[in-house]
Enzyme design. Structure first.
Site, PDB file in Angstrom:
ATOM      1  N   SER A 106      -3.708  14.216 -12.778  1.00  0.00           N
ATOM      2  CA  SER A 106      -5.071  14.349 -13.614  1.00  0.00           C
ATOM      3  C   SER A 106      -5.403  15.289 -14.102  1.00  0.00           C
ATOM      4  CB  SER A 106      -6.237  13.618 -12.739  1.00  0.00           C
ATOM      5  OG  SER A 106      -7.408  13.855 -13.510  1.00  0.00           O
TER       6      SER A 106
ATOM      7  N   TYR B 269     -10.625  14.328  -4.926  1.00  0.00           N
ATOM      8  CA  TYR B 269      -9.766  13.796  -5.908  1.00  0.00           C
ATOM      9  C   TYR B 269      -9.004  14.862  -6.653  1.00  0.00           C
ATOM     10  CZ  TYR B 269      -8.473  11.039 -10.080  1.00  0.00           C
ATOM     11  OH  TYR B 269      -7.770  10.494 -11.142  1.00  0.00           O
TER      12      TYR B 269
ATOM     13  N   LYS C 149      -4.780  15.572  -6.750  1.00  0.00           N
ATOM     14  CA  LYS C 149      -4.026  15.588  -8.037  1.00  0.00           C
ATOM     15  C   LYS C 149      -3.244  16.855  -8.281  1.00  0.00           C
ATOM     16  CE  LYS C 149      -4.583  11.489  -9.424  1.00  0.00           C
ATOM     17  NZ  LYS C 149      -3.412  10.539  -9.555  1.00  0.00           N
TER      18      LYS C 149
ATOM     19  N   ASP D  13       0.773  -1.095  -0.010  1.00  0.00           N
ATOM     20  CA  ASP D  13       0.006   0.054   0.034  1.00  0.00           C
ATOM     21  C   ASP D  13       0.976   1.264  -0.119  1.00  0.00           C
ATOM     22  OD1 ASP D  13      -1.679   2.299   0.875  1.00  0.00           O
ATOM     23  OD2 ASP D  13      -2.723   1.053   2.251  1.00  0.00           O
TER      24      ASP D  13
END
Ligand code: NAP
Length: 246
Positions: free
Chosen positions: A140, A153, A157, A61
């Site tokens: 992203s 998210y 990013k 992980d």
């Protein structure tokens, strides 16, 4: 005989990371294939071996200090210190900001931001010592333009893009190039976790009129890793179907 260069690719058991691992093997790298789940990582390492490449799989992980230390140790034992690190492991989760829990936010930042930090801390010293190395972070396009129901998210990013630029400013004159790729929507299991409504709306916005394929992102990573990208420092390249034009 010169030893072949090696690369670590995190989150390489699926999607974009898997395509990057395969492409880097074709480019001549021995590849350490990391994923959360060993069976997925092993399947990709086996695919590379069948194609004639060298690969070793390791579960871990990226948000765990212990796991990342082990990933790095396995990489060094297998192939020596890596010349290339690709931080690709990631997840997506979709929710309106009002419905986001603190745990959602923390998990998003742990995997993307802490994961990138931990792996980079491990890989950078030997690159600096050798005066040769490349780090490529998978961000992203949503880190550049934001995304509805994706505050955590897109925020993670955007943090990766800021880390990429900052580290590039620190280490480029010591032989280590740090860059990012910021893909647009790519056909992988991750993008299929977003709602059908989200995907239809996004597809309609794209000048190219289609989502990308993982191999198209891998081609950008292959370029950034290569000597042809010698002047690319702290950049965020966008294989994004025209979603972002800078
Ligand atoms: P994917 O097919 O779901 O692959 C992501 C891989 O990362 C999975 O194999 C996953 O493992 C692994 N992973 C998740 N958490 C991890 C952790 N904590 N430690 C190690 N590995 C972990 O997704 P993808 O689309 O290829 O995404 C790859 C990267 O590209 C991500 O960073 C994503 O944010 C970014 N990206 C994707 C798109 C897109 O449209 N697909 C666009 C822009 C950026 P398991 O599945 O085994 O749990």
């Amino acid at each position: 005989m010169m030893p072949i260069p090696s690369a670590i690719v995190t989150g390489a058991g699926s999607g974009i990371g898997r395509a990057i691992a395969a492409r880097l093997s074709q480019d001549g790298y021995a590849v350490l294939v990391n994923d959360l789940h060993l069976d997925r990582a092993q399947a990709v390492a086996d695919e590379i071996a069948v194609a004639g490449g060298k690969a070793v799989a390791v579960a871990g992980d990226v948000s765990s200090e212990t796991d990342t230390a082990n990933v790095y140790d396995v990489a060094v034992s297998a192939f020596g210190h890596p010349r290339l690190l690709v931080n690709c492991a990631g997840i997506v989760h979709q929710a309106l900001f009002e419905n986001l829990e603190v745990a959602d936010f923390d998990r998003m930042f742990a995997i993307h931001v802490r994961g990138t930090f931990l792996m980079t801390k491990l890989a950078l010293p030997s690159m600096l010592a050798a005066g040769d190395g490349v780090i490529i972070n998978v961000a992203s396009q949503l880190g550049q333009i934001g995304g509805i129901e994706l505050v955590h998210y897109a925020g993670a990013k955007a943090a990766i893009i800021g880390m990429t630029k900052s580290l590039a400013r620190e280490v480029s004159n010591r032989g280590v190039r740090v860059n990012a790729v910021a893909p647009g929507p790519i056909n992988t299991p991750l993008v299929r976790e977003l709602s059908q409504e989200w995907r239809v709306r996004k597809a309609a916005e794209l000048p190219l009129g289609r989502f990308g394929e993982p191999e198209e992102v891998a081609a950008t990573v292959s370029f950034l890793a290569s000597p042809a990208a010698s002047l690319f420092v702290g950049q965020t390249l966008g294989p994004n179907s025209g979603d972002v034009m800078l």
